[in-house]
Write an enzyme that holds these catalytic residues in place. Sequence first.
Site, PDB file in Angstrom:
ATOM      1  N   HIS A 152       2.049 -23.297   2.580  1.00 25.99           N
ATOM      2  CA  HIS A 152       2.437 -24.625   3.090  1.00 25.99           C
ATOM      3  C   HIS A 152       2.894 -24.556   4.546  1.00 25.99           C
ATOM      4  O   HIS A 152       3.702 -25.379   4.986  1.00 25.99           O
ATOM      5  CB  HIS A 152       3.553 -25.239   2.225  1.00 25.99           C
ATOM      6  CG  HIS A 152       3.243 -25.264   0.772  1.00 25.99           C
ATOM      7  ND1 HIS A 152       2.468 -26.232   0.184  1.00 25.99           N
ATOM      8  CD2 HIS A 152       3.606 -24.413  -0.224  1.00 25.99           C
ATOM      9  CE1 HIS A 152       2.362 -25.989  -1.114  1.00 25.99           C
ATOM     10  NE2 HIS A 152       3.037 -24.889  -1.390  1.00 25.99           N
ATOM     11  N   SER A 273      -6.121 -23.072  32.728  1.00 32.54           N
ATOM     12  CA  SER A 273      -6.124 -24.509  32.954  1.00 32.54           C
ATOM     13  C   SER A 273      -6.425 -24.807  34.414  1.00 32.54           C
ATOM     14  O   SER A 273      -5.998 -24.064  35.300  1.00 32.54           O
ATOM     15  CB  SER A 273      -4.751 -25.108  32.592  1.00 32.54           C
ATOM     16  OG  SER A 273      -4.612 -26.415  33.109  1.00 32.54           O
ATOM     17  N   LYS A 279      -1.138 -21.519  31.740  1.00 31.56           N
ATOM     18  CA  LYS A 279      -1.851 -21.643  30.469  1.00 31.56           C
ATOM     19  C   LYS A 279      -2.769 -20.445  30.185  1.00 31.56           C
ATOM     20  O   LYS A 279      -3.408 -19.895  31.071  1.00 31.56           O
ATOM     21  CB  LYS A 279      -2.684 -22.922  30.445  1.00 31.56           C
ATOM     22  CG  LYS A 279      -1.867 -24.206  30.480  1.00 31.56           C
ATOM     23  CD  LYS A 279      -1.012 -24.361  29.230  1.00 31.56           C
ATOM     24  CE  LYS A 279      -1.818 -24.576  27.974  1.00 31.56           C
ATOM     25  NZ  LYS A 279      -2.644 -25.807  28.032  1.00 31.56           N
ATOM     26  N   GLU A 286     -11.191 -21.869  19.428  1.00 29.15           N
ATOM     27  CA  GLU A 286     -11.273 -23.316  19.230  1.00 29.15           C
ATOM     28  C   GLU A 286     -12.727 -23.771  19.118  1.00 29.15           C
ATOM     29  O   GLU A 286     -13.055 -24.634  18.291  1.00 29.15           O
ATOM     30  CB  GLU A 286     -10.570 -24.037  20.381  1.00 29.15           C
ATOM     31  CG  GLU A 286      -9.061 -23.857  20.370  1.00 29.15           C
ATOM     32  CD  GLU A 286      -8.390 -24.401  21.612  1.00 29.15           C
ATOM     33  OE1 GLU A 286      -7.168 -24.582  21.582  1.00 29.15           O
ATOM     34  OE2 GLU A 286      -9.083 -24.636  22.629  1.00 29.15           O
TER      35      GLU A 286
END
Length: 452
Positions: A152, A273, A279, A286
């Site tokens: 969970h 970035s 970043k 992804e």
Amino acid sequence: MWHGRFKADTAKTVQAFTQSLDIDWRMYEADIQGSVAHAKMLGKTGIIPPAEADKIISGLMAVLGEIQAGKFTPSESLEDVHMNIEARLTEIEPLGAKLHTARSRNDQVATTTRIYLRTRLNALRENLRELLRVLVSNAERHTDIIIPGYTHMQQAQPISLGHYWLAWFEAFNRDKSRLNFALDALDECPLGAGALAGSTLPVDRMMTSELLGFSQPTRNSLDTVANRDYMTDYHYFASVFMIHVSRLCNDLITWNSQEFGFIVLPDEFCTGSSMMPQKKNPDVLELARGKTGQIIGHMLDLLVNLKGLPMTYNRDLQEDKRGLWESLDTVEAVMKILAELLSRVEADEKLALAGLEKGYSLATDVAEYLVMKGVPFHEAHMKAGRLVGWCVERGIAFSDLTLEQWQEHIPEVDSAMMGILSARESVRRRNTYGGTGFEQVRNQIEEAKSRL
């Protein structure tokens, strides 16, 4: 090819709409391979003279050489790879007009597709084996590193990071079984089934099947032409594989974030970035996660296409390969880059343990210790849970409690239990078959190596 029946040429708009060169030209080598076997069979059975069969085969090799040398440009007016090759063959060797004897494009397409798909799936299997090898290697590198295990998305119990990698070994190894099933499903030769009913000519289907490396010919000519199950078997493998990839990527994306931080992704597989200098974005993971929907979509595309088709061949089936090629290319690319990325993943155990210390992931160890002291599990569970609630209210961790405080809440606790209240000891003691104990993980690694 069908001018004997038609009085008018096919409209150019129809040619453009019905052509499939953009789909099937990649199969030229497999198509020529099937044609060579067919020509050998025609010569061996006496359907055409053996000397003519030899000349046809020489012509086919000449066509192959032209294609490989970039000297042959296919024509859209000839619709597909099959008719382009046959037309060029006949220009080189007029006897090529006999090649289509006892053959339809229906069984020709089915044979060519299976030959090509077999090659691609065997290559995928090798790529998948490499991914499995990387996971086993990671398990060896990270056996002794402890991270939180989650249910969970809440910290549940400490586990060996090696155990985590082996969990994905099991998932992807099941995918390998599904890939093997897909390979087995296409291991029948359609050549000789004709348009749908076989042939009145004495074709030797056993011969062509053997020449092309299939275990046997297809058993029913009607089913041969209509069957696309072997494609759906591939798509099911690909969809489940990519779902596994997506879940793995999601874990690593999460664990690489600053809020978790105990997985370190290699710089060369991340991007920055254009605006924010700090970043480090997990773009590869992804994108792999994002491509999963495409793969599932290709499976649904084929299933919906097949749903209402009557027996046997319908031109709708020309669209069966568009999504198949895209899926094959995507899955292959994901397998390769994922194996390369995972082999460079590192762990920050200090951050992982720091996260564990803030939680109460040893509560189950407390309950099980009480069970060994004779306390019924439900009662032990209640006592450990009450203590967790008491600690949460006060903002303190288990590691902050003295023996006296433990005994105040749970009288059965003694100094021996205090010696096992560490994440490392918790993992070590989970020495049941298949568990996360270090000894068990090492056993699982050896067993995984033998399966590879």
